[in-house]
Design a protein around this motif. Structure first.
Motif, PDB file in Angstrom:
ATOM      1  N   SER A  16       0.807  -1.215   0.000  1.00 54.67           N
ATOM      2  CA  SER A  16       0.000   0.000   0.000  1.00 54.67           C
ATOM      3  C   SER A  16       0.844   1.269   0.000  1.00 54.67           C
ATOM      4  O   SER A  16       0.339   2.341  -0.256  1.00 54.67           O
ATOM      5  CB  SER A  16      -0.948   0.000   1.206  1.00 54.67           C
ATOM      6  N   LYS A  17       2.131   1.156   0.264  1.00 61.74           N
ATOM      7  CA  LYS A  17       2.989   2.336   0.335  1.00 61.74           C
ATOM      8  C   LYS A  17       3.493   2.811  -1.026  1.00 61.74           C
ATOM      9  O   LYS A  17       3.998   3.906  -1.140  1.00 61.74           O
ATOM     10  CB  LYS A  17       4.208   2.051   1.226  1.00 61.74           C
ATOM     11  N   VAL A  18       3.390   1.981  -2.050  1.00 64.21           N
ATOM     12  CA  VAL A  18       3.875   2.367  -3.375  1.00 64.21           C
ATOM     13  C   VAL A  18       2.861   3.302  -4.009  1.00 64.21           C
ATOM     14  O   VAL A  18       1.700   2.965  -4.174  1.00 64.21           O
ATOM     15  CB  VAL A  18       4.103   1.132  -4.267  1.00 64.21           C
ATOM     16  N   ASP A  19       3.310   4.485  -4.372  1.00 60.87           N
ATOM     17  CA  ASP A  19       2.445   5.484  -4.982  1.00 60.87           C
ATOM     18  C   ASP A  19       2.088   5.049  -6.406  1.00 60.87           C
ATOM     19  O   ASP A  19       2.982   4.874  -7.244  1.00 60.87           O
ATOM     20  CB  ASP A  19       3.178   6.826  -5.005  1.00 60.87           C
ATOM     21  N   PRO A  20       0.810   4.864  -6.710  1.00 63.66           N
ATOM     22  CA  PRO A  20       0.410   4.452  -8.063  1.00 63.66           C
ATOM     23  C   PRO A  20       0.893   5.405  -9.151  1.00 63.66           C
ATOM     24  O   PRO A  20       1.217   4.983 -10.256  1.00 63.66           O
ATOM     25  CB  PRO A  20      -1.114   4.431  -7.990  1.00 63.66           C
ATOM     26  N   LYS A  21       0.959   6.681  -8.859  1.00 68.96           N
ATOM     27  CA  LYS A  21       1.449   7.647  -9.861  1.00 68.96           C
ATOM     28  C   LYS A  21       2.926   7.415 -10.163  1.00 68.96           C
ATOM     29  O   LYS A  21       3.360   7.564 -11.306  1.00 68.96           O
ATOM     30  CB  LYS A  21       1.218   9.075  -9.374  1.00 68.96           C
ATOM     31  N   LEU A  22       3.697   7.039  -9.130  1.00 68.58           N
ATOM     32  CA  LEU A  22       5.109   6.726  -9.336  1.00 68.58           C
ATOM     33  C   LEU A  22       5.238   5.501 -10.244  1.00 68.58           C
ATOM     34  O   LEU A  22       6.069   5.491 -11.161  1.00 68.58           O
ATOM     35  CB  LEU A  22       5.797   6.460  -7.997  1.00 68.58           C
ATOM     36  N   LEU A  23       4.418   4.504 -10.011  1.00 67.71           N
ATOM     37  CA  LEU A  23       4.470   3.297 -10.823  1.00 67.71           C
ATOM     38  C   LEU A  23       4.172   3.594 -12.293  1.00 67.71           C
ATOM     39  O   LEU A  23       4.734   2.965 -13.184  1.00 67.71           O
ATOM     40  CB  LEU A  23       3.489   2.252 -10.287  1.00 67.71           C
ATOM     41  N   GLU A  24       3.301   4.559 -12.548  1.00 69.86           N
ATOM     42  CA  GLU A  24       2.989   4.938 -13.932  1.00 69.86           C
ATOM     43  C   GLU A  24       4.176   5.593 -14.625  1.00 69.86           C
ATOM     44  O   GLU A  24       4.309   5.503 -15.843  1.00 69.86           O
ATOM     45  CB  GLU A  24       1.810   5.906 -13.960  1.00 69.86           C
ATOM     46  N   LEU A  25       5.044   6.256 -13.867  1.00 68.11           N
ATOM     47  CA  LEU A  25       6.171   6.984 -14.439  1.00 68.11           C
ATOM     48  C   LEU A  25       7.413   6.136 -14.655  1.00 68.11           C
ATOM     49  O   LEU A  25       8.248   6.453 -15.495  1.00 68.11           O
ATOM     50  CB  LEU A  25       6.543   8.167 -13.536  1.00 68.11           C
ATOM     51  N   LEU A  26       7.551   5.066 -13.883  1.00 64.86           N
ATOM     52  CA  LEU A  26       8.759   4.248 -13.961  1.00 64.86           C
ATOM     53  C   LEU A  26       8.797   3.416 -15.237  1.00 64.86           C
ATOM     54  O   LEU A  26       7.771   2.932 -15.710  1.00 64.86           O
ATOM     55  CB  LEU A  26       8.831   3.315 -12.754  1.00 64.86           C
ATOM     56  N   VAL A  27      10.005   3.252 -15.778  1.00 63.56           N
ATOM     57  CA  VAL A  27      10.235   2.369 -16.920  1.00 63.56           C
ATOM     58  C   VAL A  27      11.423   1.479 -16.590  1.00 63.56           C
ATOM     59  O   VAL A  27      12.212   1.769 -15.696  1.00 63.56           O
ATOM     60  CB  VAL A  27      10.513   3.151 -18.232  1.00 63.56           C
ATOM     61  N   CYS A  28      11.558   0.409 -17.316  1.00 63.10           N
ATOM     62  CA  CYS A  28      12.682  -0.502 -17.134  1.00 63.10           C
ATOM     63  C   CYS A  28      13.981   0.230 -17.482  1.00 63.10           C
ATOM     64  O   CYS A  28      14.093   0.817 -18.556  1.00 63.10           O
ATOM     65  CB  CYS A  28      12.502  -1.723 -18.032  1.00 63.10           C
ATOM     66  N   PRO A  29      14.972   0.204 -16.591  1.00 62.31           N
ATOM     67  CA  PRO A  29      16.227   0.901 -16.884  1.00 62.31           C
ATOM     68  C   PRO A  29      17.021   0.255 -18.023  1.00 62.31           C
ATOM     69  O   PRO A  29      17.845   0.916 -18.644  1.00 62.31           O
ATOM     70  CB  PRO A  29      17.003   0.817 -15.567  1.00 62.31           C
ATOM     71  N   LEU A  30      16.747  -0.995 -18.313  1.00 61.63           N
ATOM     72  CA  LEU A  30      17.470  -1.682 -19.380  1.00 61.63           C
ATOM     73  C   LEU A  30      16.818  -1.455 -20.741  1.00 61.63           C
ATOM     74  O   LEU A  30      17.476  -1.044 -21.690  1.00 61.63           O
ATOM     75  CB  LEU A  30      17.549  -3.183 -19.062  1.00 61.63           C
ATOM     76  N   SER A  31      15.510  -1.699 -20.825  1.00 62.90           N
ATOM     77  CA  SER A  31      14.818  -1.602 -22.116  1.00 62.90           C
ATOM     78  C   SER A  31      14.101  -0.275 -22.333  1.00 62.90           C
ATOM     79  O   SER A  31      13.683   0.021 -23.433  1.00 62.90           O
ATOM     80  CB  SER A  31      13.778  -2.719 -22.222  1.00 62.90           C
ATOM     81  N   LYS A  32      13.919   0.493 -21.261  1.00 61.52           N
ATOM     82  CA  LYS A  32      13.133   1.740 -21.267  1.00 61.52           C
ATOM     83  C   LYS A  32      11.663   1.464 -21.564  1.00 61.52           C
ATOM     84  O   LYS A  32      10.907   2.347 -21.927  1.00 61.52           O
ATOM     85  CB  LYS A  32      13.677   2.766 -22.276  1.00 61.52           C
ATOM     86  N   GLY A  33      11.275   0.201 -21.403  1.00 68.10           N
ATOM     87  CA  GLY A  33       9.900  -0.206 -21.669  1.00 68.10           C
ATOM     88  C   GLY A  33       9.014  -0.137 -20.433  1.00 68.10           C
ATOM     89  O   GLY A  33       9.472   0.098 -19.314  1.00 68.10           O
ATOM     90  N   ARG A  34       7.746  -0.380 -20.664  1.00 68.09           N
ATOM     91  CA  ARG A  34       6.712  -0.338 -19.637  1.00 68.09           C
ATOM     92  C   ARG A  34       6.912  -1.440 -18.609  1.00 68.09           C
ATOM     93  O   ARG A  34       7.384  -2.530 -18.934  1.00 68.09           O
ATOM     94  CB  ARG A  34       5.372  -0.518 -20.359  1.00 68.09           C
TER      95      ARG A  34
END
Length: 62
Positions: free
Chosen positions: A6-24
């Motif tokens: 419950s501590k992970v901000d859903p908006k943060l999750l929308e912004l993050l991408v894979c550092p290797l592929s830059k994908g979703r």
């Protein structure tokens, strides 16, 4: 529900991408990980913080 989830901000999750592929990334609630299907890696979430290091990611098995 596990409090760490419950501590992970859903908006943060929308912004993050894979550092290797830059994908979703897809949040997997059951394993508490962010999964990059393109490169088959799962990034852990520890204490509500996504660990976006390739060296910390778990390789997904087929």
């Amino acid at each position: 529900m596990d409090e760490r989830l419950s501590k992970v901000d859903p908006k943060l999750l929308e912004l993050l991408v894979c550092p290797l592929s830059k994908g979703r990334l897809v949040f997997k609630r059951d394993t508490n990980e962010l999964v990059s299907e393109g490169v088959r890696l799962a990034y852990p979430i520890r204490d509500g913080i996504p660990i976006m290091l390739v060296s910390e990611a778990r390789k997904l098995e087929d």
